[in-house]
Design a protein around this motif. Sequence first.
Motif, PDB file in Angstrom:
ATOM      1  N   LEU A 120      -7.018  -5.251   0.549  1.00  0.00           N
ATOM      2  CA  LEU A 120      -8.412  -4.676   1.502  1.00  0.00           C
ATOM      3  C   LEU A 120      -7.713  -3.666   2.524  1.00  0.00           C
ATOM      4  CD1 LEU A 120     -10.019  -8.055   2.618  1.00  0.00           C
ATOM      5  CD2 LEU A 120     -10.946  -6.414   1.030  1.00  0.00           C
ATOM      6  N   LEU A 121      -6.593  -3.913   3.008  1.00  0.00           N
ATOM      7  CA  LEU A 121      -6.197  -3.195   3.870  1.00  0.00           C
ATOM      8  C   LEU A 121      -5.681  -1.605   3.288  1.00  0.00           C
ATOM      9  CD1 LEU A 121      -5.223  -2.810   6.873  1.00  0.00           C
ATOM     10  CD2 LEU A 121      -3.073  -3.603   6.535  1.00  0.00           C
ATOM     11  N   GLN A 122      -5.238  -1.845   1.959  1.00  0.00           N
ATOM     12  CA  GLN A 122      -4.808  -0.621   1.272  1.00  0.00           C
ATOM     13  C   GLN A 122      -6.128   0.287   1.377  1.00  0.00           C
ATOM     14  OE1 GLN A 122      -3.158  -1.821  -2.375  1.00  0.00           O
ATOM     15  NE2 GLN A 122      -1.451  -2.782  -1.403  1.00  0.00           N
ATOM     16  N   ALA A 123      -7.336  -0.482   0.755  1.00  0.00           N
ATOM     17  CA  ALA A 123      -8.546   0.112   0.693  1.00  0.00           C
ATOM     18  C   ALA A 123      -9.017   0.895   1.954  1.00  0.00           C
ATOM     19  CB  ALA A 123      -9.578  -0.802  -0.189  1.00  0.00           C
ATOM     20  N   LEU A 124      -8.831   0.301   2.884  1.00  0.00           N
ATOM     21  CA  LEU A 124      -9.166   0.849   4.307  1.00  0.00           C
ATOM     22  C   LEU A 124      -8.351   2.079   4.384  1.00  0.00           C
ATOM     23  CD1 LEU A 124     -10.222  -2.409   6.237  1.00  0.00           C
ATOM     24  CD2 LEU A 124     -11.564  -0.863   5.494  1.00  0.00           C
ATOM     25  N   GLN A 125      -7.239   2.163   4.473  1.00  0.00           N
ATOM     26  CA  GLN A 125      -6.493   3.121   4.580  1.00  0.00           C
ATOM     27  C   GLN A 125      -6.224   3.996   3.667  1.00  0.00           C
ATOM     28  OE1 GLN A 125      -2.871   0.709   6.394  1.00  0.00           O
ATOM     29  NE2 GLN A 125      -3.784   1.098   8.504  1.00  0.00           N
ATOM     30  N   ALA A 126      -6.838   3.956   2.668  1.00  0.00           N
ATOM     31  CA  ALA A 126      -6.534   4.989   1.723  1.00  0.00           C
ATOM     32  C   ALA A 126      -7.095   6.232   1.984  1.00  0.00           C
ATOM     33  CB  ALA A 126      -7.285   4.630   0.151  1.00  0.00           C
ATOM     34  N   PRO A 127      -6.440   7.432   1.853  1.00  0.00           N
ATOM     35  CA  PRO A 127      -6.816   8.941   2.404  1.00  0.00           C
ATOM     36  C   PRO A 127      -8.100   9.149   1.415  1.00  0.00           C
ATOM     37  CG  PRO A 127      -4.932   9.065   0.773  1.00  0.00           C
ATOM     38  CD  PRO A 127      -5.085   7.462   1.059  1.00  0.00           C
ATOM     39  N   ALA A 128      -8.743  10.076   2.285  1.00  0.00           N
ATOM     40  CA  ALA A 128      -9.996  10.854   1.794  1.00  0.00           C
ATOM     41  C   ALA A 128      -9.732  11.179   0.289  1.00  0.00           C
ATOM     42  CB  ALA A 128     -10.585  11.774   2.404  1.00  0.00           C
TER      43      ALA A 128
END
Length: 305
Positions: free
Chosen positions: A125-133
């Motif tokens: 979940l955190l990886q998805a939220l912090q994935a770059p544009a």
Amino acid sequence: MAMNTPTPPPPSIDALVQALQRAGYFADRRLATAVFLALRLQRPLLLEGEPGVGKTALAQALAQVLARSLIRLQCYDGLEQREALYEWNYAAQLLHMRAAQGQGADIAQLEREVYQERYLIRRPLLQALQAPAPGAVLLIDEVDRADEPFEAFLLEYLGEYQVSIPEIGTVRATATPVTILTSNRTRDLHDAVKRRCLYHWLDYPERERELAIVRAQVPDASQALATQVAEFVARLRSQPFANAFQRAPGIAESVEWAQALVALDTIVVDPEVVADTAGILFKQREDVAALTQDLALELLKPLAL
């Protein structure tokens, strides 16, 4: 398609259908409409359906179409928040505290130092939220296998694309993730989860679409053999034959069976080859035993060879 070269979402439903087909996924218009709206409205999409109808494969194909990384959270009974969101690197924190205490650092300063993002182990979940544009595709797979408290934990993410970490604060999405939830409906999901998502019931494909899938995935199969596979599996799932089995074969089993028939140099499907390869169509002992040669003969009668 390179993952570091993002592409904009398809501009229309028809364009999305074609893009998914190029990625090897054959979606009907109702499913493509649901996906298109999820992309356009930036809403999570909840896909429910029997195992093997292509729910997980859709997320994989969509990541390919959008040239985004796919992040997968596999749900299971007992899944905890720390396994889905984050946990602290306790070993690194402890080493830092020991080194800092040796230099005379006070307790308050130590607490501020050890709860920094560099000590954060990011889970899906955190990886998805912090994935770059432009963001990631997050697959929350088989959410019905997790328990109800985990559903409640998901509500903040599903509703606002953010999560709360007590030691740091609120983490909001860098770029809105494309979020796909799947459920085999082993239990009903809470209405609060459903309200935050667009919804689509994904059924087994009709014969023509399954034939197209088999032809695309097993190019070595002749048109006649692929047709026999698609028609036979469709009949297996239909009444009254479906009552003889605990679970109908999914699309993956259709493709695997076609591959096996090609490997066996099968030209025409007959009851003997059906009985011999029943373990490919079914994964349960009782279902394999139920697919006898006599039943296979009955199933094969209406096939257009």
